[in-house]
Design an enzyme around this catalytic site. Structure first.
Site, PDB file in Angstrom:
ATOM      1  N   HIS A   1     -58.201  22.044  71.269  1.00  0.00           N
ATOM      2  CA  HIS A   1     -57.782  22.597  72.291  1.00  0.00           C
ATOM      3  C   HIS A   1     -58.841  22.551  73.159  1.00  0.00           C
ATOM      4  O   HIS A   1     -60.188  22.760  73.063  1.00  0.00           O
ATOM      5  CB  HIS A   1     -57.186  23.889  72.131  1.00  0.00           C
ATOM      6  CG  HIS A   1     -56.289  24.298  73.411  1.00  0.00           C
ATOM      7  ND1 HIS A   1     -56.832  24.899  74.378  1.00  0.00           N
ATOM      8  CD2 HIS A   1     -54.830  24.045  73.580  1.00  0.00           C
ATOM      9  CE1 HIS A   1     -55.819  24.615  75.433  1.00  0.00           C
ATOM     10  NE2 HIS A   1     -54.691  24.471  74.855  1.00  0.00           N
TER      11      HIS A   1
ATOM     12  N   ASP B   1     -48.422  22.703  69.530  1.00  0.00           N
ATOM     13  CA  ASP B   1     -47.995  21.513  69.013  1.00  0.00           C
ATOM     14  C   ASP B   1     -47.652  21.322  67.768  1.00  0.00           C
ATOM     15  O   ASP B   1     -46.302  20.873  67.161  1.00  0.00           O
ATOM     16  CB  ASP B   1     -48.220  20.104  69.807  1.00  0.00           C
ATOM     17  CG  ASP B   1     -48.188  20.416  71.331  1.00  0.00           C
ATOM     18  OD1 ASP B   1     -47.247  20.702  71.895  1.00  0.00           O
ATOM     19  OD2 ASP B   1     -49.159  20.007  72.152  1.00  0.00           O
TER      20      ASP B   1
HETATM   21  C1  LIG Z   1     -56.563  18.879  73.375  1.00  0.00           C
HETATM   22  C2  LIG Z   1     -57.704  17.736  73.566  1.00  0.00           C
HETATM   23  C3  LIG Z   1     -57.632  16.905  74.409  1.00  0.00           C
HETATM   24  C4  LIG Z   1     -58.955  18.895  73.842  1.00  0.00           C
HETATM   25  O1  LIG Z   1     -59.885  17.991  73.858  1.00  0.00           O
HETATM   26  P1  LIG Z   1     -61.554  18.417  74.643  1.00  0.00           P
HETATM   27  O2  LIG Z   1     -61.693  19.685  74.711  1.00  0.00           O
HETATM   28  O3  LIG Z   1     -61.627  17.514  75.571  1.00  0.00           O
HETATM   29  O4  LIG Z   1     -62.312  18.224  73.379  1.00  0.00           O
HETATM   30  P2  LIG Z   1     -62.850  16.559  72.932  1.00  0.00           P
HETATM   31  O5  LIG Z   1     -61.890  15.595  73.025  1.00  0.00           O
HETATM   32  O6  LIG Z   1     -64.095  16.563  73.564  1.00  0.00           O
HETATM   33  O7  LIG Z   1     -63.377  16.886  71.452  1.00  0.00           O
HETATM   34  C5  LIG Z   1     -64.341  17.331  71.003  1.00  0.00           C
HETATM   35  C6  LIG Z   1     -64.654  16.786  69.507  1.00  0.00           C
HETATM   36  O8  LIG Z   1     -63.578  17.131  68.673  1.00  0.00           O
HETATM   37  C7  LIG Z   1     -63.118  16.089  68.269  1.00  0.00           C
HETATM   38  N1  LIG Z   1     -61.664  16.197  68.310  1.00  0.00           N
HETATM   39  C8  LIG Z   1     -60.831  17.005  69.366  1.00  0.00           C
HETATM   40  N2  LIG Z   1     -59.643  17.216  68.949  1.00  0.00           N
HETATM   41  C9  LIG Z   1     -59.451  16.371  67.704  1.00  0.00           C
HETATM   42  C10 LIG Z   1     -58.093  15.902  67.179  1.00  0.00           C
HETATM   43  N3  LIG Z   1     -57.069  16.474  67.490  1.00  0.00           N
HETATM   44  N4  LIG Z   1     -58.370  15.217  66.023  1.00  0.00           N
HETATM   45  C11 LIG Z   1     -59.715  14.504  65.569  1.00  0.00           C
HETATM   46  N5  LIG Z   1     -60.718  15.206  66.234  1.00  0.00           N
HETATM   47  C12 LIG Z   1     -60.620  15.794  67.476  1.00  0.00           C
HETATM   48  C13 LIG Z   1     -63.312  15.043  69.285  1.00  0.00           C
HETATM   49  O9  LIG Z   1     -63.178  13.678  68.549  1.00  0.00           O
HETATM   50  C14 LIG Z   1     -64.768  15.323  69.551  1.00  0.00           C
HETATM   51  O10 LIG Z   1     -65.632  14.955  68.533  1.00  0.00           O
HETATM   52  P3  LIG Z   1     -66.897  14.255  68.758  1.00  0.00           P
HETATM   53  O11 LIG Z   1     -67.732  15.459  69.138  1.00  0.00           O
HETATM   54  O12 LIG Z   1     -67.270  13.882  67.330  1.00  0.00           O
HETATM   55  O13 LIG Z   1     -66.678  13.128  69.717  1.00  0.00           O
HETATM   56  C15 LIG Z   1     -58.035  17.113  72.115  1.00  0.00           C
HETATM   57  O14 LIG Z   1     -58.335  18.226  71.076  1.00  0.00           O
HETATM   58  C16 LIG Z   1     -57.022  16.411  71.451  1.00  0.00           C
HETATM   59  O15 LIG Z   1     -56.955  15.146  72.150  1.00  0.00           O
HETATM   60  N6  LIG Z   1     -56.065  16.851  70.850  1.00  0.00           N
HETATM   61  C17 LIG Z   1     -54.871  16.065  70.079  1.00  0.00           C
HETATM   62  C18 LIG Z   1     -53.995  16.086  71.270  1.00  0.00           C
HETATM   63  C19 LIG Z   1     -52.999  17.331  71.325  1.00  0.00           C
HETATM   64  O16 LIG Z   1     -52.771  18.144  70.338  1.00  0.00           O
HETATM   65  N7  LIG Z   1     -52.732  17.974  72.654  1.00  0.00           N
HETATM   66  C20 LIG Z   1     -52.140  19.152  73.086  1.00  0.00           C
HETATM   67  C21 LIG Z   1     -52.927  20.319  73.465  1.00  0.00           C
HETATM   68  S1  LIG Z   1     -52.183  21.582  73.756  1.00  0.00           S
END
Ligand SMILES: CC(C)(COP(=O)(O)OP(=O)(O)OC[C@H]1O[C@@H](n2cnc3c(N)ncnc32)[C@H](O)[C@@H]1OP(=O)(O)O)[C@@H](O)C(=O)NCCC(=O)NCCS
Length: 382
Positions: free
Chosen positions: A268, A319
């Protein structure tokens, strides 16, 4: 960077606006460190266990819970708006049967504006009425979309039913059992607002131009449809179906992580500890499975949770467990995000009302990283 930009942005750009405070709001707050979510000061745990979606709608719009008369009034106003104009319902039958329901919903909601004479009246009184009509009509549109693509006639909404029950009734053509209706009601409460998430921010940006509520909501629907936002719940169920059985979870997740794939439903942007919404959905998914005599999808989700925590330190978001919950209710996968919208319309409209009440055009700056002083080469010399 010019002086205005330097003072606005400091020296570093916050990629994805992470941590940037872009509005003052009294609607909802997310404390990512503590895993707390409040709507107008009330804790989500109290609302999820004691309230109804209609009460939450009133709360989000008015800043306090309704008394009995106010709640009755809101329910009456919602019920009298459940039906959608024939001019919107009719075209739904002609949209491509394979269209994504989120796209059909977005198009239908945009068209609703044509039939609302108050659409461009941005006063609070008129805007509350528009918000009521929108909140009342989302479930009717989503149910009509699903029936139309399956060649079935729409079911007329029943004004005696609440939003959650009515939605399931219109979707399936029969009254849901009490537990399913309760689960849907709680799911709607849990997803109603979440501070400045991508779709709510989108709604506020559009409302900030003093465009009408339908434009703001149509744009928000577009933002919600993306897999990184509202689309994640469908992706979770697709993943569980692809994995197929609990013994394959561990290798599937490890393999996906090794390939740097994101596991939908986990992680998240704000929560660094348990997402409080997942706490309730985890329990509901379990109970739903037990009642229906099949906990396979709950068990698989719980196994993904265990592996993700161990391998990546990432926790489930809203989700993760809504997917198995809806699946056990027999809801088609591609309606999970429209259900999110049926709930989130309450939060979007609350934020739009707040934006209108104290408006300032939202217009940030960008850090220009492209070249400068590029000589203009005439077309024949390129
Ligand atoms: C929600 C989301 C976009 C938040 O992302 P964020 O705060 O921007 O965090 P980041 O994408 O920068 O992720 C930080 C690290 O965790 C990892 N990570 C985050 N979510 C992940 C996931 N669902 N699966 C695998 N790795 C994940 C990233 O790859 C990153 O790793 P790294 O530092 O080795 O590159 C992200 O967690 C995601 O894409 N989740 C899946 C989609 C989802 O469930 N969305 C609904 C949200 S309510």
């Amino acid at each position: 960077m010019d002086k205005a930009k330097e003072s606005a942005a400091g020296s570093a750009v916050a990629t994805g606006l992470r941590g940037v405070v872009a509005a003052s709001s009294s609607i909802g707050d997310v404390n990512g460190e503590k895993g707390e979510l409040i709507y107008q000061g009330l804790n989500i745990h109290d609302l999820a266990t004691k309230s109804t979606f209609e009460e939450v709608v009133f709360l989000l719009w008015n800043g306090r819970l309704p008394n009995r008369a106010e709640l009755d009034d809101l329910k009456k106003n919602l019920a009298s708006s459940y039906e959608i104009p024939e001019w919107v319902r009719g075209p739904i039958e002609y949209f491509p049967k394979k269209a994504e329901p989120m796209d059909t919903l977005r198009t239908a909601v945009s068209a609703l504006a044509f039939f609302d004479e108050e659409a461009r009246d941005l006063s609070r009184e008129a805007s509350i009425r528009v918000a009521t009509r929108l909140t009342a009509r989302f479930p009717t549109i989503v149910a009509a979309i699903d029936r139309a693509r399956n060649g079935k006639a729409p079911i007329k909404p029943n004004p005696n039913l609440n939003i959650a029950t009515n939605f399931l009734y219109m979707l399936k053509g029969e009254l849901p059992n009490e537990f399913d209706a309760h689960v849907m009601d709680v799911a709607l409460i849990l997803q109603a607002d979440h501070e400045l998430n991508a779709s709510t921010f989108t709604a506020r940006v559009v409302a900030g131009t003093l465009a009408d509520m339908y434009s703001a909501v149509t744009a928000a629907l577009g933002a919600l449809s993306g897999p990184l936002h509202g689309g994640a719940n469908t992706a979770v169920m697709k993943m569980l179906l692809e994995i197929g059985s609990i013994d394959r979870v561990e290798s599937y997740i490890k393999d996906a992580l090794a390939k740097k794939k994101k596991i939908m439903g986990w992680g998240h942007a704000v929560y660094r500890t348990d997402d409080p919404r997942a706490t309730h959905l985890r329990q509901l998914s379990k109970e739903m499975g037990e009642r229906k005599g099949d906990t396979k999808w709950y068990d698989m989700t719980a196994k993904v949770e265990e592996v993700m925590k161990r391998e990546k330190g990432l926790l489930p978001n809203v989700d993760a467990y809504s997917a198995s919950t809806y699946y056990m209710m027999g809801i088609p996968l591609d309606l999970y995000t429209p259900i999110f919208a049926i709930s989130r319309i309450s939060g979007w409209t609350a934020h739009i009302l707040e934006q209108y009440a104290n408006n300032k055009l939202i217009r940030p700056r960008a850090e220009y990283v492209g070249p400068r002083n590029v000589p203009y080469v005439p077309i024949d010399e390129r």
